[in-house]
Each structure stands twice: as C-alpha cells, then as structure tokens.
Design a protein around this motif. Structure first.
Motif, mmCIF file in Angstrom:
data_model
loop_
_atom_site.group_PDB
_atom_site.id
_atom_site.type_symbol
_atom_site.label_atom_id
_atom_site.label_comp_id
_atom_site.label_asym_id
_atom_site.label_seq_id
_atom_site.Cartn_x
_atom_site.Cartn_y
_atom_site.Cartn_z
ATOM 1 N N LEU A 1 0.932 -1.228 -0.054
ATOM 2 C CA LEU A 1 0.227 0.037 -0.068
ATOM 3 C C LEU A 1 0.854 1.063 -0.104
ATOM 4 O O LEU A 1 1.992 1.464 0.778
ATOM 5 C CB LEU A 1 -1.055 0.061 1.243
ATOM 6 C CG LEU A 1 -1.746 1.345 1.645
ATOM 7 C CD1 LEU A 1 -2.840 1.367 0.403
ATOM 8 C CD2 LEU A 1 -2.431 0.975 2.751
ATOM 9 N N VAL A 2 0.564 1.908 -0.949
ATOM 10 C CA VAL A 2 1.520 3.193 -1.008
ATOM 11 C C VAL A 2 0.434 4.407 -1.189
ATOM 12 O O VAL A 2 -0.576 4.441 -2.120
ATOM 13 C CB VAL A 2 2.496 3.139 -1.865
ATOM 14 C CG1 VAL A 2 1.830 3.189 -3.500
ATOM 15 C CG2 VAL A 2 3.656 4.342 -2.021
ATOM 16 N N GLN A 3 0.910 5.692 -0.835
ATOM 17 C CA GLN A 3 -0.005 6.959 -1.321
ATOM 18 C C GLN A 3 0.385 7.369 -2.724
ATOM 19 O O GLN A 3 1.637 7.005 -3.347
ATOM 20 C CB GLN A 3 0.412 7.859 -0.346
ATOM 21 C CG GLN A 3 -0.311 7.827 1.000
ATOM 22 C CD GLN A 3 -0.119 9.267 1.847
ATOM 23 O OE1 GLN A 3 0.717 9.706 1.897
ATOM 24 N NE2 GLN A 3 -1.117 9.209 2.717
ATOM 25 N N ALA A 4 -0.493 8.334 -3.311
ATOM 26 C CA ALA A 4 -0.267 8.592 -4.661
ATOM 27 C C ALA A 4 0.865 9.562 -4.648
ATOM 28 O O ALA A 4 1.063 10.269 -3.769
ATOM 29 C CB ALA A 4 -1.542 9.232 -5.116
ATOM 30 N N GLY A 5 1.581 9.437 -5.565
ATOM 31 C CA GLY A 5 2.809 9.974 -5.800
ATOM 32 C C GLY A 5 3.978 9.062 -5.403
ATOM 33 O O GLY A 5 5.219 9.832 -5.489
ATOM 34 N N GLY A 6 3.832 8.091 -4.622
ATOM 35 C CA GLY A 6 4.836 7.393 -4.193
ATOM 36 C C GLY A 6 5.614 6.392 -5.033
ATOM 37 O O GLY A 6 5.172 6.095 -6.207
ATOM 38 N N SER A 7 6.414 5.629 -4.585
ATOM 39 C CA SER A 7 7.210 4.570 -5.464
ATOM 40 C C SER A 7 7.238 3.152 -4.825
ATOM 41 O O SER A 7 6.976 2.827 -3.496
ATOM 42 C CB SER A 7 8.561 5.162 -5.538
ATOM 43 O OG SER A 7 8.637 6.438 -6.156
ATOM 44 N N LEU A 8 7.215 2.279 -5.652
ATOM 45 C CA LEU A 8 7.411 0.905 -5.277
ATOM 46 C C LEU A 8 8.397 -0.004 -6.295
ATOM 47 O O LEU A 8 8.417 0.532 -7.343
ATOM 48 C CB LEU A 8 5.969 -0.008 -5.165
ATOM 49 C CG LEU A 8 5.229 0.234 -4.082
ATOM 50 C CD1 LEU A 8 3.714 -0.310 -4.123
ATOM 51 C CD2 LEU A 8 5.848 -0.065 -2.604
ATOM 52 N N ARG A 9 9.048 -0.989 -5.667
ATOM 53 C CA ARG A 9 9.977 -1.867 -6.693
ATOM 54 C C ARG A 9 9.438 -3.255 -6.613
ATOM 55 O O ARG A 9 9.599 -3.814 -5.498
ATOM 56 C CB ARG A 9 11.373 -1.700 -6.401
ATOM 57 C CG ARG A 9 12.046 -2.494 -7.681
ATOM 58 C CD ARG A 9 13.625 -2.160 -7.139
ATOM 59 N NE ARG A 9 14.347 -2.967 -6.562
ATOM 60 C CZ ARG A 9 15.721 -3.494 -6.511
ATOM 61 N NH1 ARG A 9 16.188 -3.047 -7.346
ATOM 62 N NH2 ARG A 9 15.951 -4.200 -5.633
ATOM 63 N N LEU A 10 8.899 -3.522 -7.537
ATOM 64 C CA LEU A 10 8.681 -5.148 -7.674
ATOM 65 C C LEU A 10 9.688 -5.780 -7.991
ATOM 66 O O LEU A 10 10.698 -5.545 -8.887
ATOM 67 C CB LEU A 10 7.276 -5.312 -8.578
ATOM 68 C CG LEU A 10 6.143 -4.569 -8.230
ATOM 69 C CD1 LEU A 10 5.075 -4.865 -9.297
ATOM 70 C CD2 LEU A 10 5.632 -4.469 -6.866
ATOM 71 N N SER A 11 9.733 -7.169 -7.417
ATOM 72 C CA SER A 11 10.824 -7.986 -7.928
ATOM 73 C C SER A 11 10.150 -9.241 -8.237
ATOM 74 O O SER A 11 8.860 -9.778 -7.618
ATOM 75 C CB SER A 11 11.749 -8.412 -6.689
ATOM 76 O OG SER A 11 12.632 -7.252 -6.243
ATOM 77 N N CYS A 12 10.762 -10.050 -9.284
ATOM 78 C CA CYS A 12 10.382 -11.378 -9.602
ATOM 79 C C CYS A 12 11.629 -12.270 -9.620
ATOM 80 O O CYS A 12 12.132 -12.143 -10.508
ATOM 81 C CB CYS A 12 9.526 -11.124 -11.081
ATOM 82 S SG CYS A 12 9.271 -12.703 -11.761
ATOM 83 N N ALA A 13 11.558 -13.372 -8.723
ATOM 84 C CA ALA A 13 12.606 -14.140 -8.772
ATOM 85 C C ALA A 13 12.049 -15.417 -9.647
ATOM 86 O O ALA A 13 11.386 -15.974 -9.220
ATOM 87 C CB ALA A 13 12.874 -14.694 -7.402
ATOM 88 N N ALA A 14 13.077 -15.659 -10.562
ATOM 89 C CA ALA A 14 12.668 -16.918 -11.205
ATOM 90 C C ALA A 14 13.432 -18.367 -10.589
ATOM 91 O O ALA A 14 14.544 -18.131 -10.155
ATOM 92 C CB ALA A 14 13.333 -16.727 -12.814
ATOM 93 N N SER A 15 13.128 -19.581 -10.906
ATOM 94 C CA SER A 15 13.760 -20.613 -10.641
ATOM 95 C C SER A 15 14.651 -21.119 -11.356
ATOM 96 O O SER A 15 15.437 -22.170 -10.959
ATOM 97 C CB SER A 15 12.777 -21.769 -10.164
ATOM 98 O OG SER A 15 12.062 -22.033 -11.454
ATOM 99 N N THR A 16 15.041 -20.713 -12.371
ATOM 100 C CA THR A 16 16.120 -21.090 -13.301
ATOM 101 C C THR A 16 16.671 -19.743 -14.058
ATOM 102 O O THR A 16 16.259 -18.611 -13.797
ATOM 103 C CB THR A 16 15.449 -21.885 -14.520
ATOM 104 O OG1 THR A 16 16.228 -22.284 -15.361
ATOM 105 C CG2 THR A 16 14.541 -20.961 -15.390
ATOM 106 N N SER A 17 17.567 -19.958 -14.703
ATOM 107 C CA SER A 17 18.380 -18.967 -15.284
ATOM 108 C C SER A 17 17.697 -18.161 -16.278
ATOM 109 O O SER A 17 16.915 -18.770 -17.158
ATOM 110 C CB SER A 17 19.691 -19.378 -16.093
ATOM 111 O OG SER A 17 20.268 -18.426 -16.859
ATOM 112 N N ILE A 18 17.667 -16.647 -16.178
ATOM 113 C CA ILE A 18 17.012 -16.007 -17.254
ATOM 114 C C ILE A 18 17.552 -15.677 -18.167
ATOM 115 O O ILE A 18 16.904 -15.013 -19.251
ATOM 116 C CB ILE A 18 16.038 -14.905 -16.479
ATOM 117 C CG1 ILE A 18 17.112 -13.878 -16.104
ATOM 118 C CG2 ILE A 18 15.154 -15.268 -15.298
ATOM 119 C CD1 ILE A 18 16.230 -12.501 -15.438
ATOM 120 N N SER A 19 18.793 -15.682 -18.353
ATOM 121 C CA SER A 19 19.789 -15.246 -19.500
ATOM 122 C C SER A 19 19.088 -15.851 -20.808
ATOM 123 O O SER A 19 19.214 -15.173 -21.893
ATOM 124 C CB SER A 19 20.973 -15.670 -19.298
ATOM 125 O OG SER A 19 21.283 -16.996 -19.163
#
Length: 115
Positions: free
Chosen positions: A11-29
């Motif tokens: 939950l964040v107020q308008a104008g704020g920031s968030l960073r989402l992460s997505c961890a993969a179970s395998t190499s993403i290269s």
C-alpha cells in the motif's frame, strides 16, 4: 518449467514509489522475453512492460515515463520500478516469462495506491 515469485507489492500513497521483484527458479539469461502485467478488479489483464534478452523494452502508454523494467541475469530476477504512482495503478501485478512457446506466470503481488 519456470517458477516465478513476485514480491514488493503493498500500500502506497499517490505519488509514491514501489519496486517489484520477480525471482525465477532458473537462469533467465536465455529467456527471450519477460514482462509485467496487471489486472485490476473487473478488468482484463493488461501489459505493463516487457524486456527482451537483449535489453529492449516496451511500455504501456499509461506507465511510460513513470515505470522502469529491468532484469539482472546474474540474480535471475526481473524488476519493475514504479514511480509517481496513481490510484489507477492499483492492481495485482504478475510476472511473466515467455520461453519455448510457453507463457509462465507468477502468483501475483497486490499494489494498492491510495488517493
């Protein structure tokens, strides 16, 4: 098979920031295309941003200039930096990987932006 686990929502107020992460179970290269999608209540899932293995990016018009997608192949992690958040950005955000003609999805992370 690729398993994806998102984190970083909240939950964040308008104008704020968030960073989402997505961890993969395998190499993403070797994953040609990864991306972020979102689904708001009562609406269809929509593309937010995608990034190719070569680093090319594409964004939905509604988030251009505010969101940045990136990938760290060494950490097998996809990111979405979200700045200047608006209430309309409220949705469940899903990580996606497209590999060998198959779409893989994470379980989603909720982002709520209050006005």
């Amino acid at each position: 098979q690729v398993q994806l686990v998102e984190s970083g929502g909240g939950l964040v107020q308008a104008g704020g920031s968030l960073r989402l992460s997505c961890a993969a179970s395998t190499s993403i290269s070797n994953i040609n295309r990864m991306g972020w999608y979102r689904q708001a209540p009562g609406k269809q899932r929509e593309l937010v941003a995608i990034i190719t293995s070569g680093g090319s990016t594409n964004y939905a018009d509604s988030v251009k200039g505010r969101f940045t997608i990136s990938r760290d192949n060494a950490k097998n992690t996809l990111y979405l930096q979200m700045n200047s958040l608006k209430p309309d950005d409220t949705a469940v955000y899903y990580c996606n990987a497209y590999l060998l003609w198959t779409n893989f999805w994470g379980q989603g992370t909720q982002v709520t932006v209050s006005s």
